[in-house]
Motif scaffolding. Structure first.
Motif, mmCIF file in Angstrom:
data_model
loop_
_atom_site.group_PDB
_atom_site.id
_atom_site.type_symbol
_atom_site.label_atom_id
_atom_site.label_comp_id
_atom_site.label_asym_id
_atom_site.label_seq_id
_atom_site.Cartn_x
_atom_site.Cartn_y
_atom_site.Cartn_z
ATOM 1 N N ASP A 46 -22.342 11.559 24.909
ATOM 2 C CA ASP A 46 -23.103 11.978 26.072
ATOM 3 C C ASP A 46 -22.185 12.565 27.137
ATOM 4 O O ASP A 46 -21.006 12.243 27.210
ATOM 5 C CB ASP A 46 -23.876 10.797 26.659
ATOM 6 N N ALA A 47 -22.747 13.419 27.999
ATOM 7 C CA ALA A 47 -21.951 14.145 28.985
ATOM 8 C C ALA A 47 -21.216 13.215 29.946
ATOM 9 O O ALA A 47 -20.181 13.569 30.484
ATOM 10 C CB ALA A 47 -22.838 15.104 29.758
ATOM 11 N N ASP A 48 -21.762 12.013 30.197
ATOM 12 C CA ASP A 48 -21.132 11.116 31.157
ATOM 13 C C ASP A 48 -20.238 10.072 30.491
ATOM 14 O O ASP A 48 -19.836 9.105 31.112
ATOM 15 C CB ASP A 48 -22.202 10.420 32.002
ATOM 16 N N GLU A 49 -19.907 10.245 29.220
ATOM 17 C CA GLU A 49 -19.046 9.309 28.510
ATOM 18 C C GLU A 49 -17.666 9.899 28.293
ATOM 19 O O GLU A 49 -17.493 11.103 28.199
ATOM 20 C CB GLU A 49 -19.654 8.938 27.156
ATOM 21 N N SER A 50 -16.678 9.018 28.183
ATOM 22 C CA SER A 50 -15.328 9.419 27.830
ATOM 23 C C SER A 50 -15.082 9.110 26.358
ATOM 24 O O SER A 50 -15.676 8.196 25.798
ATOM 25 C CB SER A 50 -14.309 8.677 28.693
ATOM 26 N N LEU A 51 -14.191 9.875 25.751
ATOM 27 C CA LEU A 51 -13.883 9.712 24.340
ATOM 28 C C LEU A 51 -12.381 9.655 24.153
ATOM 29 O O LEU A 51 -11.643 10.459 24.735
ATOM 30 C CB LEU A 51 -14.451 10.895 23.552
ATOM 31 N N ALA A 52 -11.904 8.694 23.380
ATOM 32 C CA ALA A 52 -10.483 8.611 23.035
ATOM 33 C C ALA A 52 -10.358 8.379 21.546
ATOM 34 O O ALA A 52 -11.031 7.513 20.985
ATOM 35 C CB ALA A 52 -9.810 7.483 23.815
ATOM 36 N N ILE A 53 -9.527 9.178 20.904
ATOM 37 C CA ILE A 53 -9.336 9.110 19.457
ATOM 38 C C ILE A 53 -7.858 8.978 19.142
ATOM 39 O O ILE A 53 -7.031 9.703 19.707
ATOM 40 C CB ILE A 53 -9.921 10.354 18.766
ATOM 41 N N GLU A 54 -7.509 8.059 18.257
ATOM 42 C CA GLU A 54 -6.161 7.938 17.703
ATOM 43 C C GLU A 54 -6.268 8.099 16.196
ATOM 44 O O GLU A 54 -7.096 7.445 15.566
ATOM 45 C CB GLU A 54 -5.538 6.579 18.026
ATOM 46 N N ASP A 81 -3.266 11.712 19.426
ATOM 47 C CA ASP A 81 -4.193 11.030 20.334
ATOM 48 C C ASP A 81 -4.898 12.099 21.155
ATOM 49 O O ASP A 81 -4.256 13.006 21.688
ATOM 50 C CB ASP A 81 -3.464 10.087 21.302
ATOM 51 N N VAL A 82 -6.205 11.982 21.273
ATOM 52 C CA VAL A 82 -7.001 12.893 22.090
ATOM 53 C C VAL A 82 -7.855 12.067 23.045
ATOM 54 O O VAL A 82 -8.485 11.087 22.629
ATOM 55 C CB VAL A 82 -7.914 13.787 21.220
ATOM 56 N N THR A 83 -7.879 12.467 24.309
ATOM 57 C CA THR A 83 -8.747 11.823 25.293
ATOM 58 C C THR A 83 -9.537 12.901 26.033
ATOM 59 O O THR A 83 -8.964 13.900 26.462
ATOM 60 C CB THR A 83 -7.945 10.994 26.307
ATOM 61 N N SER A 94 -6.710 15.559 27.253
ATOM 62 C CA SER A 94 -5.298 15.298 26.999
ATOM 63 C C SER A 94 -5.057 15.214 25.497
ATOM 64 O O SER A 94 -5.913 14.745 24.737
ATOM 65 C CB SER A 94 -4.829 14.012 27.685
ATOM 66 N N LEU A 95 -3.903 15.698 25.082
ATOM 67 C CA LEU A 95 -3.507 15.725 23.671
ATOM 68 C C LEU A 95 -2.086 15.216 23.576
ATOM 69 O O LEU A 95 -1.201 15.657 24.316
ATOM 70 C CB LEU A 95 -3.599 17.156 23.139
ATOM 71 N N GLU A 96 -1.845 14.268 22.677
ATOM 72 C CA GLU A 96 -0.501 13.752 22.429
ATOM 73 C C GLU A 96 -0.250 13.763 20.924
ATOM 74 O O GLU A 96 -1.106 13.322 20.144
ATOM 75 C CB GLU A 96 -0.358 12.331 22.972
ATOM 76 N N VAL A 97 0.902 14.287 20.514
ATOM 77 C CA VAL A 97 1.266 14.324 19.093
ATOM 78 C C VAL A 97 2.636 13.695 18.899
ATOM 79 O O VAL A 97 3.490 13.741 19.798
ATOM 80 C CB VAL A 97 1.278 15.770 18.544
ATOM 81 N N ASP A 98 2.846 13.105 17.731
ATOM 82 C CA ASP A 98 4.125 12.480 17.380
ATOM 83 C C ASP A 98 4.532 12.904 15.975
ATOM 84 O O ASP A 98 3.689 12.985 15.071
ATOM 85 C CB ASP A 98 4.012 10.943 17.426
ATOM 86 N N ASP A 99 5.823 13.187 15.825
ATOM 87 C CA ASP A 99 6.442 13.433 14.510
ATOM 88 C C ASP A 99 6.051 14.765 13.891
ATOM 89 O O ASP A 99 6.011 14.898 12.664
ATOM 90 C CB ASP A 99 6.130 12.285 13.540
ATOM 91 N N LEU A 100 5.743 15.769 14.717
ATOM 92 C CA LEU A 100 5.610 17.128 14.209
ATOM 93 C C LEU A 100 7.004 17.738 14.098
ATOM 94 O O LEU A 100 8.010 17.055 14.320
ATOM 95 C CB LEU A 100 4.725 17.968 15.134
ATOM 96 N N GLU A 101 7.096 19.021 13.737
ATOM 97 C CA GLU A 101 8.413 19.663 13.653
ATOM 98 C C GLU A 101 9.050 19.690 15.049
ATOM 99 O O GLU A 101 8.413 20.098 16.016
ATOM 100 C CB GLU A 101 8.292 21.083 13.109
ATOM 101 N N PRO A 102 10.307 19.261 15.171
ATOM 102 C CA PRO A 102 10.951 19.211 16.490
ATOM 103 C C PRO A 102 11.195 20.598 17.082
ATOM 104 O O PRO A 102 11.345 21.589 16.373
ATOM 105 C CB PRO A 102 12.286 18.507 16.209
ATOM 106 N N ASP A 103 11.228 20.636 18.417
ATOM 107 C CA ASP A 103 11.634 21.827 19.178
ATOM 108 C C ASP A 103 10.872 23.074 18.747
ATOM 109 O O ASP A 103 11.454 24.130 18.488
ATOM 110 C CB ASP A 103 13.138 22.057 19.035
#
Length: 206
Positions: A46-54, A81-83, A94-103
Motif C-alpha cells: 500500500d502507498a502508506d507502507e514501507s518495504l525492506a528486503i534483504e 538490501d532495498v528499502t 535506498s539500495l545496498e550491495v555487498d560482494d559485487l566486483e570491486p571498484d
C-alpha cells in the motif's frame, strides 16, 4: 530472503516465481519465450507502507527474489538490501550491495515488472509521468526526477550504498523490481536512461 516490515506498517507478502536464464540489455521490454508462463504477480505494498528486503543473488529459479544474470559482475551469493519509504509528499529509496566486483560503476533503476528468467522480463523503467514514446530515451522523461535512479560505485570490497528521494508516490502495482545495470546511467538525448546490460534484478513489489 527476508522481508522486513517497517515499524508502523505490515509488509505485503511476495508471490514468488520459477524458471532460469541469462543475457539481455538496456531498456528493452522483452517478452516471454514459447512455452514460458508470465511470473505470478506479487502482492503490492500500500502507498502508506514501507518495504525492506534483504536477499542474496542467485540464478533464476524457484523462490529467487534477487536474480543474477551475470555471475562475473554480480556473483552468486552476493547480497542486496532495498528499502522503500513513502512519506506524505515523497518516496525515499535506498539500495545496498555487498560482494559485487570491486571498484566498478553500476547503474540501477526501478522497473515496471518482476524479475524473470530473462533480463528483459523486468520491463522498462517506472516513470511518474509516462513518456508516450517507448523505449524512453528523452531526458524530459528519462531523468532521475521522473524515474528512480540508484547508480553506485563499489569500493575495494565490492560494497556500495545508494539513496534517492522523488517527490511522488509509486502507483500501486505498477513497479515490481530494481534492476542493476553494467554502467552508470546516461543523461544524453537519445540515450537518456540507458545504462548497458541488465546484470541482476531484485523483486520489489510496490
Amino acid at each position: 530472503m527476508r522481508i522486513i516490515p517497517a515499524a508502523s506498517a505490515a509488509v505485503a507478502a511476495l508471490a514468488l516465481m520459477s524458471c532460469g536464464g541469462t543475457g539481455g540489455d538496456g531498456n528493452d521490454n522483452g517478452g516471454y519465450g514459447a512455452g514460458e508462463e508470465e511470473p505470478t504477480a506479487a502482492a503490492p505494498v500500500d502507498a502508506d507502507e514501507s518495504l525492506a528486503i534483504e536477499a542474496a543473488f542467485e540464478p533464476y529459479g524457484d523462490d529467487a527474489t534477487a536474480v543474477t544474470y551475470d555471475e562475473g559482475l554480480v556473483p552468486n551469493g552476493s547480497e542486496v538490501d532495498v528499502t522503500v519509504t513513502p512519506t506524505q509528499d515523497s518516496t525515499q529509496f535506498s539500495l545496498e550491495v555487498d560482494d559485487l566486483e570491486p571498484d566498478r560503476e553500476y547503474g540501477a533503476h526501478l522497473h515496471t515488472d518482476q524479475c524473470g528468467s530473462h533480463p528483459d522480463d523486468s520491463g522498462p523503467h517506472y516513470q511518474d509521468e509516462l513518456d508516450p514514446e517507448q523505449p524512453s530515451t528523452d531526458p524530459t522523461y528519462a531523468n532521475p526526477d521522473n524515474e528512480v535512479w540508484l547508480d553506485f560505485t563499489t569500493d575495494d570490497d565490492g560494497d556500495a550504498e545508494s539513496e534517492t528521494e522523488v517527490n511522488w508516490h509509486v502507483r500501486t502495482g505498477e513497479a515490481q523490481s530494481i534492476v542493476i545495470h553494467a554502467d552508470h546511467t546516461s543523461h544524453e538525448p537519445g540515450a537518456a536512461g540507458q545504462a548497458g546490460d541488465r546484470l541482476a534484478c531484485v523483486n520489489v513489489p510496490l
